[in-house]
Design an enzyme around this catalytic site. Structure first.
Site, PDB file in Angstrom:
ATOM      1  NE  ARG A  95      -2.327  -0.579   3.590  1.00  0.00           N
ATOM      2  CZ  ARG A  95      -2.774   0.266   4.514  1.00  0.00           C
ATOM      3  NH1 ARG A  95      -3.893   0.938   4.321  1.00  0.00           N
ATOM      4  NH2 ARG A  95      -2.115   0.447   5.640  1.00  0.00           N
ATOM      5  CB  SER A 157       5.101  -5.936   8.700  1.00  0.00           C
ATOM      6  OG  SER A 157       4.515  -4.667   8.793  1.00  0.00           O
ATOM      7  CG  ASP A 211       2.948  -5.056  11.321  1.00  0.00           C
ATOM      8  OD1 ASP A 211       3.900  -5.286  12.099  1.00  0.00           O
ATOM      9  OD2 ASP A 211       2.303  -5.959  10.758  1.00  0.00           O
TER      10      ASP A 211
HETATM   11  C1  BGC Z   1       6.939 -10.184  11.386  1.00  0.00           C
HETATM   12  C2  BGC Z   1       6.755  -9.001  12.277  1.00  0.00           C
HETATM   13  C3  BGC Z   1       5.396  -8.376  12.038  1.00  0.00           C
HETATM   14  C4  BGC Z   1       4.315  -9.431  12.183  1.00  0.00           C
HETATM   15  C5  BGC Z   1       2.926  -8.876  11.935  1.00  0.00           C
HETATM   16  C6  BGC Z   1       5.781 -11.152  11.532  1.00  0.00           C
HETATM   17  O1  BGC Z   1       5.891 -12.212  10.631  1.00  0.00           O
HETATM   18  O2  BGC Z   1       8.142 -10.839  11.717  1.00  0.00           O
HETATM   19  O3  BGC Z   1       7.773  -8.048  12.035  1.00  0.00           O
HETATM   20  O4  BGC Z   1       5.200  -7.344  12.941  1.00  0.00           O
HETATM   21  O5  BGC Z   1       4.555 -10.479  11.285  1.00  0.00           O
HETATM   22  O6  BGC Z   1       2.774  -8.423  10.640  1.00  0.00           O
END
Ligand code: BGC
Length: 469
Positions: A95, A157, A211
């Site tokens: 996005r 994320s 995130d």
């Molecule tokens: C990632 C995190 C992320 C989470 C939620 C996980 O797989 O390692 O960095 O915050 O997913 O999206």
């Protein structure tokens, strides 16, 4: 033996009994699923292991919890103003978001989603970043902002090692991404380079964040007690406000910060074996079917990418053992990846409504006309797996509340699993209350931390830059 103090907990973590016409098969199914059920003592052990892994992680000792410094030392204060870009990379849709902030509130938000094909998600990293830059250009040019300098917050994320607010070294991919050649590289630099190669916009990447961090920051604009950000979606993770003097990993000059957001990266909890005492043969098989085997142990117990698969593996084993679907073939339901977590959430609706309508609907999608025993068993398995996820998350959150030790704490939550599963929130409220007695907390739904939160973090980064340069 249940110690008296744990009696209420032991009672609360029971699931409804399996209703089955054949007592022998019922008993066998219950026995088979026993390993998915925790005793109060096991929950206590999980709490203790999490506490100790947090402590080790923050002190830079070997731990399955990264406890990463995000270098975000303050929350929005209502002065954030201007136009910001936010990028959100974590799932199959990328996005790009333009936000206008006035007094810390988003008064305008333009969003465009770009699908990321699997060839980009699982190939070399350079084409992926070239594609991301192409999407940014497309968006910015469409907005007519190609000549305007736009500060940007990048929600990325995945686990990163942060050297500062705008340096994030990719530690490992998770979820549906795997571009091995850029593990160990700074993703901010990769983005800047890709934008420079195009040279058709004036985007200025000010901050990289996770995130959960975006969710905490956005949550703080809605409720000033917010000090935890939680994602329960495709992946899972949490972050929280830590006292700065407890944080050893701090690579940039300190400026008397009192607090800082720590990204726990709890998806990897247990990767070093500390959680092996809860691992079942179902988990081993679900892990073996995953994109990155032997990693992200905790995430594979609880998150949306895997919960459906755990249920599917259990159902497949029970079928093979002649315990369910005796009169009807389960068809495609038992093919790897076919039982997605949204279907588990849908089936769980029946446990709330007290009927079998949703379960029947889901099974009908796979051409199954089930008998009452099959309906009941499928529902039971979904309940047991979902309940285990709720308990695990609650055990960790309860320890986080102890660690934070504030009078009142609001936990900002986002993610498809949390939103769509009809029972998680209720269970979590109940379990956290029992596991962290006397702690006042609130679970608060937060929308779009990855967008609005990222813009706010970019604004905070701008403010810090002005203050210290
Ligand atoms: C990632 C995190 C992320 C989470 C939620 C996980 O797989 O390692 O960095 O915050 O997913 O999206």
């Amino acid at each position: 033996m249940v110690v008296p103090a744990d009696r209420a907990l032991q009672e609360a973590i029971q699931v409804a009994p399996l209703i089955f016409s054949d007592d022998v098969r019922r008993q066998k199914i219950e026995n088979r699923l026993e390993q998915m059920r925790f005793s109060a003592a096991t929950v206590r052990r999980i709490q203790n292991v999490f506490k100790s892994e947090m402590e080790k992680g923050i002190h830079q000792k070997i731990s399955s919890l990264q406890m990463e410094n995000t270098y975000i030392p303050e929350l929005p204060n209502g002065t954030e103003e201007g136009l910001f870009l936010a990028l959100d990379l974590g799932g199959t849709n990328f996005r790009v978001i333009l936000l206008e902030l006035v007094n810390g509130v988003a008064v305008r938000e333009d969003v465009k989603k770009y699908h990321i094909d699997s060839e980009f998600r699982m190939g070399s990293g350079i084409p992926l970043f070239d594609y991301l830059a192409e999407c940014v250009s497309d968006f910015v040019i469409n907005e007519g902002l190609q000549d305007v300098e736009l500060p940007l917050g990048f929600t990325f994320s995945f686990p990163m090692i942060q050297h500062s607010l705008d340096v994030g070294i990719l530690a490992t991919w998770t979820k549906s991404f795997n571009c091995p050649d850029i593990v160990g590289k700074d993703v901010v630099q990769l983005l800047r380079d890709a934008l420079d190669r195009r040279g058709d916009t004036r985007v200025n990447v000010l901050a990289i964040l996770n995130d959960t961090t975006g969710t905490l920051v956005q949550g703080a604009t809605q409720d000033s007690n917010t000090v935890i950000g939680l994602i329960l979606g495709t992946g899972s993770n949490a972050c929280y406000m830590e006292r700065a003097d407890k944080v050893e990993h701090w690579e940039v000059e300190r400026h008397g910060e009192r607090e800082v957001i720590i990204d726990i990266e709890w998806g990897a909890f247990g990767d070093n074996g500390v959680l092996d005492f809860i691992k079942t043969d179902f988990d081993r098989e679900s892990d073996a079917n995953s994109l990155m085997v032997n990693s992200f142990t905790f995430e594979k117990y609880i998150s949306g990418k895997y919960l459906g698969e755990v249920v599917r593996v259990i159902l497949a084993k029970l079928t093979k053992e002649g315990l369910i679907f005796v009169n009807h073939s389960p068809g495609g339901l038992l093919t790897t990846g076919n039982l997605t977590t949204d279907l588990v959430s849908h089936i769980e609706q029946d446990s709330v409504d007290g009927d079998y309508n949703s379960t029947r609907e889901v099974l009908a999608k796979f051409g199954i006309i089930p008998d009452d025993d099959d309906l009941s068993a499928v529902q039971y398995v979904c309940e047991v797996a979902s309940n285990r996820a709720a308990l695990l998350v609650s055990a960790c959150l309860s320890m986080l509340l102890e660690r934070i030790d504030k009078e009142e704490v609001t936990i900002a939550v986002d993610g498809s699993l949390y939103k769509h599963h009809p029972r998680l929130e209720g269970w979590m409220n109940q379990y956290i209350s029992l596991l962290a007695p006397g702690r006042k907390f609130k679970l608060m739904n937060v929308e779009d931390g990855s967008g609005k939160g990222a813009a706010l973090v970019a604004a905070i980064a701008q403010r810090l830059k002005k203050r210290f340069i």
